[in-house]
Every structure is written in C-alpha cells, then in structure tokens.
Design a protein around this motif. Structure first.
Motif: not given
Ligand SMILES: Nc1ncnc2c1ncn2[C@@H]1O[C@H](COP(=O)(O)OP(=O)(O)OP(=O)(O)O)[C@@H](O)[C@H]1O
Ligand SMILES: [Mg+2]
Length: 429
Positions: A94, A98, A114-115, A118-119, A121-122, A197, A201
């Motif tokens: 991560r 980042f 963005t979604g 995000m998906a 990275i998480m 997602n 978003e």
C-alpha cells in the motif's frame, strides 16, 4: 507470466524472511504432528490393550497430551505470525502504490475512476496479503499431510492404499469440471462489484447535480440494476460452491466407506490387525482434506495473481511529466508569464483545445480571460504548473521555459484557485 510476477512479489517477503521461515517451519511441524494420532491409536489397540499395560497406556496418553499442547503453540504461531507477515506485506504494498500515485500525471486521474483506484488499494491488496501467507501455509500443510498419510497408508497395507489412490483421479476429474465455472463466476463477481462501486462514486461525488435535477429516482433505479446484477452473480457462484463442496464431500465420504468395507473384509480374513484397520481409516479422512485445500489454493492463487497484476499495472505506469536532467529551480520569481504558439489537446486523437495561443502577462499585471464554457480557460491555467504537457510552442516564466524548471519550484511559485474547491481534512500548516 506467473514466473515474472512471482519475481516481482518475492521481494516483498525479503524484510520478513525470518518471520516467513518461522511461520513455514511451524506449519510443517503442525502437519507432522497431525500424522501421529492415528498411528498412536492403532498401537494402543494392537499392543497396549491386549497386554493390559496400564503404565504404558498412561505414558501414551501423557505423550499425546504434551504433543497437543505443543501443537496448540504451533497453531498460535502460524495463526498469529502468519497474519503479522501478511499485514506487514499489505502495508508495504500500500505504501508503494500510494507513493507511486503521488507521482502520477493528472491525466492518469482523469482517465481512472477513483472508485477503481480505491478498490485496488484496499480490496486487492487485502486479498493479496491474505494470500501471501495462507497460500504457502496451506500448500505446505496439504502436501505434508497428503504425502505423509500416503506413505503411512502404504506401510500399513498397500492393497487398501491402492483403493484410496483410485479415488484421486475421480476427484481430480470432478474438480476440473468446476475450474472454468469458478473462474468465470469470480470474475463476474468482481466486475459487478466494480460496477456498484462506480455507481456509488458517481452518485455521491455528483450529489449536487443529482439533487439539482431531481434525479434521485433515476439514480436509485440505476443503482438497483447494478445491485441486482451483483446479487444474481453471487447467487450463481455460491451455487457452484455448494455443488462443488457437497460433491467433494460425497466422494471422500464414499471413499471412506469403501475403505471401511475393504478394511473390514481384510480384518475378517485376518490380513490386517484391528488397530491397523482403525489407523488406516483415520488416515484416509486425513488424506482427502488436503485435496480439497489444494483445489481451493489454486483458486486463491488465480485471484491473488489477478490482484497483483492490477497492482503492477499501476506501478508500471510511469509519469510522463517529470524533471528534466538539466532542470533548474525557479528562484526570485517576478512573474512574467508568456505563452508562445502554444498548442494542446487532452490525449492523442482528442480534439485540439488550444491552438497557436500567444499571450504575454507582465509581472504585476492582472489579466482576465473571458470565454464561453469549454473555451479552454481552465485548460490554459493548468498548463502553467505543468499539470499537462503542451504539444507545441513554449510557456516561459520570467524567460525560463517551464519544462526546464524543477516541478517542485514551479508549482511552489504558481498559485491556483480551482473552480471546484476541495477541502482536505486536518489542520492548516
Ligand atoms: N480532463 C480533461 N480531459 C479531456 N478533455 C477535457 C478535460 N478537461 C477539459 N476538457 C475539454 O477541453 C475543453 C476546454 O475545457 P476547459 O475546462 O478548459 O474550459 P473552460 O473554458 O474552463 O470552461 P468553463 O467556463 O466551463 O470552466 C472542453 O472541450 C473540455 O471538454
Ligand atoms: Mg473552467
């Protein structure tokens, strides 16, 4: 292809190799410890009970109690330190992604939702970290159990062992018919999830537009469609899972019954002692479990590989805007900004937004640029801090081409107030 990815993933283990080795070592001992019980039970029935040796029975029991205490310790280490290893790797992945995202061009963020980021990275990295330790642990334990019980079964009675082996191809055949089904179902789950997602978003970040146009019902309907699609996809995959696990369960239970019958026959004929017979049936149940685990590990590996591929996709996207080798810091800026013959468009194949633009704004001068919406005012301004690279011409500040200034000093020297204000959480420093 997988080789290449493994080579990129292994370095993430490097800082934690001691942790990894401890984890794997304990998993190995754990699997070995599990092989002891059936043999011990067989000995008790065949040797200790007929001899009526109480002392020996007590020693056997005590040894097994101790063994299970040690096993509990090992299980704790694998459960705890395995996850510590995973979460460490997760943090490192991560941090890297980042950090890399901070260097990416604005264009990347224009083109990527963005979604989606995000998906990645998480969720992706969480899955990947879980797999990073569960996969080697599971595979090691499964292989030791499989090979261990196989060897012991051969030693106890090779004819009965052959009966057990005959079941393996049947199981392998059954599992292989599910591989494609699983892969397709999991892929669809991911895709429908991503669609949800995306809807969330868009409707949240565009909430003002939605409200202004009274579009709530429309948005809700669109969301419901995606949500329903996801439900259907999940139902399909849990159906596959249900059929698969009950099928594997059935095959291994039938295998057990066949061994029970075959072993019973051999015991009646006096070809095998009761203790060996019991030990054998216990080993058979231990033998089938790892097959199931190995199949699941294969799925896990596929999924992890897909996640890691998406991770690498981002990591391998290099920024196209960076300091040139001879970049100098912009110092003591007075503020004469000059556009000469500037041409620009957002990406190849897109329409030209600016064409042969010539503007000179002297230091201290205030200039308003007026034009219809979409004329290119915002675009013009975002070229000065080099959010995008111009295609033709040059932009200079106090005579220095902005492509020759370091990005840091350039952006420190340019103040920018956006149309749409974004507030960061936290205190102002
Ligand atoms: N990130 C982007 N990617 C692709 N095209 C873009 C992007 N941003 C703007 N454009 C296009 O470039 C053109 C100029 O847009 P720009 O936002 O600079 O206009 P503007 O003059 O600031 O308009 P407004 O007065 O509405 O703010 C428009 O056709 C727009 O669709
Ligand atoms: Mg604008």
């Amino acid at each position: 292809m997988h080789d290449f990815m493994l080579k990129r993933f292994l370095p993430y283990y490097r800082p934690y190799r001691v942790l990894f080795l401890v984890d794997m070592g304990c998993a190995l001992l754990l699997a070995l410890a599990d092989l002891v019980f059936p043999a011990a039970t067989g000995r008790v029935i065949d040797v200790v009970v007929p001899a009526g040796d109480m002392g020996r029975l007590a020693r056997f029991a005590l040894a097994l109690l101790l063994l299970y205490a040690v096993r509990a310790g090992l299980e704790y280490i694998v459960g705890f330190y395995g996850h510590v290893l995973g979460v460490n790797i997760q943090r490192d992945l991560r941090r890297n992604i980042f950090k890399h995202l901070q260097t990416m061009d604005i264009r990347f963020f224009d083109d990527t939702k963005t979604g989606q980021i995000m998906a990645r990275i998480m969720n992706d990295l969480f899955d990947l970290a879980e797999i990073s330790h569960h996969l080697p642990e599971d595979v090691l334990v499964a292989v030791i159990r499989l090979v261990g019980s196989l060897v012991v079964m051969l030693l106890i009675d090779w004819r009965l062992a052959l009966v057990v082996f005959a079941i393996i191809p049947v199981m392998a055949l059954f599992s292989s018919t599910f591989r494609d089904k699983f892969r397709r179902a999991f892929k669809q789950n991911k895709e429908t999830m991503a669609a949800i997602n995306e809807r969330i978003e868009e409707s949240i970040s565009g909430v003002r537009v939605v409200r202004a146009f009274g579009n709530e019902v429309f948005e809700s309907r669109r969301f419901d469609e995606g949500n329903e699609e996801f439900r259907r996809s999940r139902v399909r995959s849990v159906k596959h899972i249900g059929v698969f696990s009950s099928g594997v369960g059935l095959l291994s239970n039938w295998g057990l019954v066949i061994v029970l019958a075959g072993g019973g026959y051999a015991a009646i004929k006096g070809a095998i002692s009761p203790g060996s017979y019991l030990a054998f049936t216990l080993y058979v149940s231990r033998f089938f479990q790892p097959l199931d685990i190995l199949v699941r590990s294969m799925e896990m590996f596929q999924e992890g590989a897909a996640g890691f591929r998406r991770f690498l996709e981002i990591m391998d996207t290099e920024p196209s805007i960076f300091d040139s080798a001879d970049a100098v810091a912009l110092r003591d800026v007075r503020g004469t900004v000059c556009f000469s013959d500037v041409g620009f468009r957002y990406g190849d194949g897109r329409a030209r937004v600016l064409h042969r633009v010539n503007i000179t704004v002297a230091a201290g001068e205030t200039v308003a640029i007026v034009g219809p919406s979409g004329a290119g005012k915002t675009t013009l301004c975002s070229l000065i801090p080099r959010f995008y690279e111009i295609e033709e011409g040059a932009i200079t500040i106090d005579g220095l081409d902005i492509r020759r200034a370091t990005l840091d000093s350039l952006r420190m020297s340019v103040g920018l107030v956006q149309q749409d204000v974004f507030l960061f959480s936290g205190t102002v420093r």
